[in-house]
Motif scaffolding. Structure first.
Motif, PDB file in Angstrom:
ATOM      1  N   ASP A  93       0.827  -1.212   0.000  1.00  0.00           N
ATOM      2  CA  ASP A  93       0.000   0.000   0.000  1.00  0.00           C
ATOM      3  C   ASP A  93       0.860   1.261   0.000  1.00  0.00           C
ATOM      4  OD1 ASP A  93      -2.513  -1.307  -0.065  1.00  0.00           O
ATOM      5  OD2 ASP A  93      -2.319  -1.780   2.058  1.00  0.00           O
ATOM      6  N   ASN A  94       2.022   1.184   0.627  1.00  0.00           N
ATOM      7  CA  ASN A  94       2.967   2.305   0.566  1.00  0.00           C
ATOM      8  C   ASN A  94       3.505   2.473  -0.852  1.00  0.00           C
ATOM      9  OD1 ASN A  94       2.953   3.085   3.341  1.00  0.00           O
ATOM     10  ND2 ASN A  94       4.212   1.296   3.825  1.00  0.00           N
ATOM     11  N   GLY A 117       7.194  -6.241  -8.253  1.00  0.00           N
ATOM     12  CA  GLY A 117       7.508  -7.596  -8.692  1.00  0.00           C
ATOM     13  C   GLY A 117       8.112  -8.442  -7.583  1.00  0.00           C
ATOM     14  N   VAL A 118       9.021  -7.849  -6.818  1.00  0.00           N
ATOM     15  CA  VAL A 118       9.647  -8.549  -5.686  1.00  0.00           C
ATOM     16  C   VAL A 118       8.593  -8.901  -4.628  1.00  0.00           C
ATOM     17  CG1 VAL A 118      11.216  -8.249  -3.728  1.00  0.00           C
ATOM     18  CG2 VAL A 118      11.949  -7.574  -6.006  1.00  0.00           C
ATOM     19  N   LEU A 119       7.730  -7.955  -4.330  1.00  0.00           N
ATOM     20  CA  LEU A 119       6.683  -8.181  -3.327  1.00  0.00           C
ATOM     21  C   LEU A 119       5.743  -9.317  -3.735  1.00  0.00           C
ATOM     22  CD1 LEU A 119       5.645  -4.627  -2.067  1.00  0.00           C
ATOM     23  CD2 LEU A 119       6.139  -6.602  -0.635  1.00  0.00           C
ATOM     24  N   CYS A 120       5.370  -9.345  -5.013  1.00  0.00           N
ATOM     25  CA  CYS A 120       4.426 -10.364  -5.478  1.00  0.00           C
ATOM     26  C   CYS A 120       5.059 -11.752  -5.559  1.00  0.00           C
ATOM     27  CB  CYS A 120       3.834  -9.960  -6.819  1.00  0.00           C
ATOM     28  SG  CYS A 120       2.672  -8.576  -6.713  1.00  0.00           S
ATOM     29  N   SER A 129      -5.236  -9.806  -4.494  1.00  0.00           N
ATOM     30  CA  SER A 129      -5.710  -8.681  -3.669  1.00  0.00           C
ATOM     31  C   SER A 129      -5.381  -7.324  -4.269  1.00  0.00           C
ATOM     32  CB  SER A 129      -5.128  -8.775  -2.254  1.00  0.00           C
ATOM     33  OG  SER A 129      -3.709  -8.627  -2.278  1.00  0.00           O
ATOM     34  N   HIS A 130      -4.308  -7.259  -5.104  1.00  0.00           N
ATOM     35  CA  HIS A 130      -3.879  -5.962  -5.621  1.00  0.00           C
ATOM     36  C   HIS A 130      -3.680  -5.924  -7.147  1.00  0.00           C
ATOM     37  CE1 HIS A 130      -3.207  -5.338  -1.349  1.00  0.00           C
ATOM     38  NE2 HIS A 130      -3.058  -4.050  -1.596  1.00  0.00           N
ATOM     39  N   TRP A 134      -5.622  -3.594  -9.655  1.00  0.00           N
ATOM     40  CA  TRP A 134      -4.903  -2.500 -10.321  1.00  0.00           C
ATOM     41  C   TRP A 134      -5.106  -2.582 -11.834  1.00  0.00           C
ATOM     42  CZ3 TRP A 134       0.604  -1.914  -7.708  1.00  0.00           C
ATOM     43  CH2 TRP A 134       0.422  -1.603  -6.341  1.00  0.00           C
ATOM     44  N   ALA A 135      -5.190  -3.800 -12.359  1.00  0.00           N
ATOM     45  CA  ALA A 135      -5.373  -3.989 -13.799  1.00  0.00           C
ATOM     46  C   ALA A 135      -6.690  -3.391 -14.285  1.00  0.00           C
ATOM     47  CB  ALA A 135      -5.321  -5.476 -14.146  1.00  0.00           C
TER      48      ALA A 135
END
Length: 217
Positions: A93-94, A117-120, A129-130, A134-135
């Motif tokens: 979210d940040n 990409g790293v987070l996913c 969830s995101h 976002w898409a």
């Protein structure tokens, strides 16, 4: 320590370079006129110390993001890149906040491929969830991020998901979305030419997306 770094940026302001750098970015932002090699030199010790702390100071990042000159957003991104292994699931979210504020390709593309990409990869649940949300967003830069977040995945790319997100946005007239579609396809073609070729042939994409995506076919 970061106050000293901020002052060093301000002390190295070059008005002539600042005008040229601002023009290159369509005058969307003010610049100090600090080229990348000098910026890297000025921030070297700060980044080195930050890596040892092993935690992300989001207050610092937000402070840099709120400063008027673009080099401070670049500094925030460099800092985040140095600490990307410390990213936590809730940091998405940040990252979203950075993507939708002071948005342009120069920061968004790094936040997409290198940070989101790293987070996913670390937290695949963020895709549902995101990324899928976002898409379908009204925000061009969130859409672009959803298309590009797998850019560096190579063999780990979820081709079906990439195809789904591209199809959702294939009728867009927005340059930055169509360019991202082409870029994502071009990059994945280095790993799977056959899939990309078949995808382009069986879907209606913008000429820009086809041209970019077909570059290595």
């Amino acid at each position: 320590m970061y106050n000293k770094l901020i002052n060093s940026f301000l002390e190295n302001k070059d008005q002539e370079k600042a005008v040229k750098m601002a023009a290159y970015m369509k005058n969307n932002f003010s610049f100090l006129g600090i080229p990348k090699p000098l910026r890297a030199k000025l921030e070297k010790e700060f980044i080195k110390a930050a890596k040892k702390q092993r935690s992300i100071d989001w207050d610092l990042i937000n402070k840099l993001w709120n400063m008027p000159e673009r080099e401070f957003q670049y500094l925030a991104v460099d800092y985040l890149l140095a600490l990307k292994d410390c990213l936590q699931k809730n940091d998405i979210d940040n990252v979203r906040s950075l993507i939708i504020n002071k948005s342009w390709w120069d920061t968004v593309d790094i936040l997409a491929g290198n940070i989101t990409g790293v987070l996913c990869l670390k937290h695949p649940e963020l895709i549902n969830s995101h990324m899928l949300k976002w898409a379908e967003s009204d925000n061009v830069w969130l859409i672009r991020t959803s298309i590009l977040y797998q850019l560096r995945y190579k063999g780990k790319t979820d081709a079906a998901l990439l195809g789904l997100i591209i199809k959702q946005n294939s009728e867009s007239k927005e340059f930055f979305i169509n360019k991202a579609i082409g870029w994502a396809l071009r990059e994945y073609s280095k790993t799977n030419k056959i899939w990309v070729k078949e995808f382009i042939e069986s879907n209606t994409l913008s000429p820009l997306s086809v041209r970019e995506g077909s570059k290595y076919l």
